[in-house]
Design an enzyme around this catalytic site. Structure first.
Site, PDB file in Angstrom:
ATOM      1  CD  GLU A 167      42.458  40.664  30.370  1.00 44.05           C
ATOM      2  OE1 GLU A 167      42.617  39.471  30.715  1.00 44.05           O
ATOM      3  OE2 GLU A 167      41.455  41.061  29.744  1.00 44.05           O
ATOM      4  CG  HIS A 188      40.635  37.187  33.887  1.00 46.31           C
ATOM      5  ND1 HIS A 188      39.512  36.485  34.247  1.00 46.31           N
ATOM      6  CD2 HIS A 188      40.242  38.032  32.884  1.00 46.31           C
ATOM      7  CE1 HIS A 188      38.487  36.876  33.501  1.00 46.31           C
ATOM      8  NE2 HIS A 188      38.899  37.815  32.673  1.00 46.31           N
TER       9      HIS A 188
END
Length: 711
Positions: free
Chosen positions: A501, A504
């Site tokens: 994550e 990202h």
């Protein structure tokens, strides 16, 4: 000035909203105002007497709807991470009107005629490469939203999109209700048999958070709790009960009040098939893939088929080992899905002398967060300053200011790591504000001093005022919180999720484009997972683990012997995991390749897996009735394959560092930042990858990484 906090200037640090003052009832009137403002902006752009130019049409359109955009970012953040019955009701009520507004904007005939005129003469306009990319992407947005359809078809298309928005919302809320409604209560030592201390601590904490008294432990459907329970619980009957609840979400076999998603899935699939037909496609998969790197179903299926047979062979070898562990333990029952993780863990212990209960103490959450920040610092020169004084929407949210190597502000990073009842499952990144560096005309409303989150970059051409808007990026995880007074301990897979994550997040933080439509993660779906999956590679690097993986009680670094065991065991279970992922991707593609929705989505799913010979003990990562990637929005519909597609890219990309002889090689890192992370969608993804790697990607590094190459 309105008393609605959503309609006032957000004067919090970095332009954050006043979270504590916001109530669900504030959103409907705020959206009414934002929609009206956006409609006015669209009319102003569309009704100009001057011929269309890039500035008066494309740039103006990209800069429009700022109030609406900031409300949507906030609203969907709260709906996912801090919802309530009141907010869910607002979400249901707003779903169709927001979709209708989007259709009205992108079907606005006069606005599209201006965009279309620019598109037709794009080669003669003298545009920069980013401006041309923006024109191409915005024009495609209009076309795919129905701008070229006949008027009668546009009416039907808008109705379809409004209905889909309602169905997507109901689907997601049903899944959340199913997940929140399940609690496996453990009250005796016999029911806790086999569970190591870290699982007991997490289950006890889950019980405390749900108001249970002493002596009660609760297993929820949060992945960070259900998977360890299935891995360690010696109570086969309880494993079966938990497993059935986990895989049965939304299929009509779970809690009566949690919602049955079977009919919703069918209606969504039927409407998507009609949507595709209006665009001239035979099925939704063809429509969705038209705007991807893969482009065609054949390209997707070729990749899925390439890993399926090697994964079947690998899982068959793993199955023999699992059956051996069952025989050793004296088990005489058949191997069932709720048995796999339990006996696979016994194989892992016997074969690799690796016990997750021995590993977890070396991975406290705070040290792993420090590790992911340190890697970003070594690769890109970023520095992260914790800001305990910045309040988020929940006490779990931690804020960090992010600075470039030269000390200039890069953005704000928020992290929300823990599972809790009003939060949806899974892990995700989103932006509360995207980066951009747009040119706005100077007017009476232009701020003389930039407000929160906007850094003045100087005067633009023709009296313009250039604003560099710093991003606010949010990572959500769902880790099982540690007991009071003790750290949250992560599994190796949890650490991978944390890094994923944040990959990202870096894509959003490092974005450096002029126009918001092209910023950060707004890239083609089968390219968006490249930065996230690429960043996972650093979490397993020995030099990173040796520095940050330290025992939470003794501060002892991860022993070399234990690190060697982790590396040796890394590919065990990859056959099983690859089949589970690929099975979900296959069912996704099969369902969206139909010209009409199947009469029974559960039967269709089972029949598809029988045809592909998926072993019964393996199962799927996500069944259709709780497959939020597909049915909470269209984001990954006919697109779940993208993780494997991007894995081809990320394994090949990481090899660039390996070939340089240093996984933190400055030149390769600079090229990665420039070509991939900073570029957003300003460059076609194939071109961006070739600029970084010097060639097209090859599949062998991915197969090698998964242990699927022939021996």
């Amino acid at each position: 000035m309105s008393t609605n906090p959503l309609l006032q200037d957000w004067t919090g640090p970095h332009g954050l909203p006043p979270f504590a003052d916001i109530q669900p009832a504030h959103f409907p009137p705020a959206f009414d105002a934002a929609l009206a403002e956006h409609r006015g902006e669209i009319e102003t752009i569309a009704s100009q007497a001057e011929p269309p130019t890039f500035d008066n049409t494309l740039a103006a359109f990209d800069a429009s709807g700022r109030l609406l955009t900031r409300l949507e970012h906030l609203f969907y953040t709260l709906a996912a991470s801090a919802t309530s019955p009141e907010l869910q009701a607002v979400q249901r009520d707003l779903a169709a009107p927001l979709a209708a507004h989007n259709s009205a904007v992108y079907m606005h005939a006069r606005l599209f005629s201006r965009v279309d005129a620019l598109f037709e003469q794009r080669e003669r306009l003298g545009l920069t490469s980013e401006q041309q990319r923006l024109l191409e992407r915005v024009h495609l947005d209009f076309v795919r939203a129905g701008a070229r359809l006949a008027p009668s078809a546009q009416v039907r298309y808008a109705a379809i999109m409004a209905r889909l928005a309602e169905l997507n919302t109901r689907f997601a809320q049903n899944v959340l209700a199913s997940e929140n409604g399940y609690q496996l209560r453990l009250t005796t030592e016999d029911e806790l048999a086999g569970l190591p201390g870290f699982v007991r601590a997490a289950a006890r904490q889950a019980a405390v958070e749900r108001g249970f008294g002493e002596g009660v432990h609760v297993v929820t459907l949060s992945r960070s709790l259900i998977v360890p329970f299935l891995t360690f619980s010696a109570r086969r009957d309880l494993r079966e009960q938990a497993w059935r609840a986990w895989v049965g979400r939304g299929d009509g076999t779970g809690q009566e009040d949690a919602g049955d998603n079977r009919a919703l899935c069918r209606e969504i699939l039927q409407l998507r098939a009609e949507q595709a037909r209006l665009h001239g496609h035979g099925c939704y998969a063809d429509f969705a893939l038209e705007d991807t790197m893969a482009r065609k179903q054949d390209a997707v299926m070729s990749l899925l088929e390439r890993v399926w047979q090697p994964a079947l062979a690998a899982q068959a070898r793993e199955r023999e080992a699992v059956l051996g562990a069952m025989a050793t333990s004296g088990a005489t029952h058949a191997l069932e899905p709720w048995d796999w993780r339990y006996y696979a863990e016994q194989v892992r212990r016997a074969r690799f002398e690796l016990d997750e209960a021995e590993v977890k103490p070396y991975f406290p959450l705070e040290r792993m967060v420090a590790a992911m920040f340190d890697c970003a610092s070594r690769l890109f020169g970023l520095q992260f300053k914790p800001r305990a004084d910045i309040a988020g929407y929940h006490a779990d949210v931690k804020a960090y200011e992010v600075f470039n190597a030269d000390g200039s502000l890069r953005g704000l990073f928020l992290q929300d790591n823990f599972a809790r009842p009003p939060k949806r499952s899974g892990a995700w990144m989103n932006a509360l504000r995207n980066q951009s560096g747009y040119l706005g005309p100077r007017s009476a409303s232009t701020p003389t001093a930039p407000r929160g989150g906007e850094a003045a970059l100087g005067s633009g051409p023709a009296g313009g005022f250039r604003l560099g808007v710093t991003p606010i990026i949010l990572n959500n995880n769902n880790f099982a919180r540690g007991a009071a007074g003790e750290p949250t301990l992560l599994s190796f897979d949890d650490v991978r999720t944390l890094f994923h994550e944040f990959g990202h997040g870096l894509h959003g933080l490092l974005s450096d484009v002029e126009h918001e439509r092209l910023a950060g993660t707004q890239v083609l779906r089968d390219f968006v997972e490249l930065p996230s999956q690429l960043y996972e590679h650093w979490m397993a690097e020995p030099q990173v683990l040796k520095k940050f993986a330290r025992h939470w009680q003794t501060d002892e670094p991860l022993p070399d012997a234990l690190l060697a065991k982790l590396q040796a065991a890394r590919q065990f279970g990859q056959g099983y995991e690859t089949l589970r992922y690929t099975a979900s991707a296959i069912v996704d593609m099969a369902a969206h390749a139909l010209p009409e929705a199947p009469a029974d989505v559960v039967a269709f799913e089972a029949d598809t897996m029988r045809r592909w010979d998926l072993p019964s003990e393996v199962g799927m990562n996500h069944r259709l009735t709780h497959f939020q990637h597909l049915f909470s929005s269209a984001g990954y519909a006919a697109g779940y394959y993208v993780y494997l597609w991007a894995e081809v890219l990320d394994c090949d990309a990481f090899d660039a560092f390996v070939e340089a002889g240093d996984v933190f090689d400055p030149a390769v890192a600079a090229r990665l930042r420039e070509c991939i992370l900073s570029a957003g969608n300003s460059v076609e993804p194939g071109t961006a990858f070739r600029a970084f790697r010097g060639r097209d990607p090859v599949v062998e590094p991915m197969l090698k990484d998964r242990g699927l190459l022939p021996a």
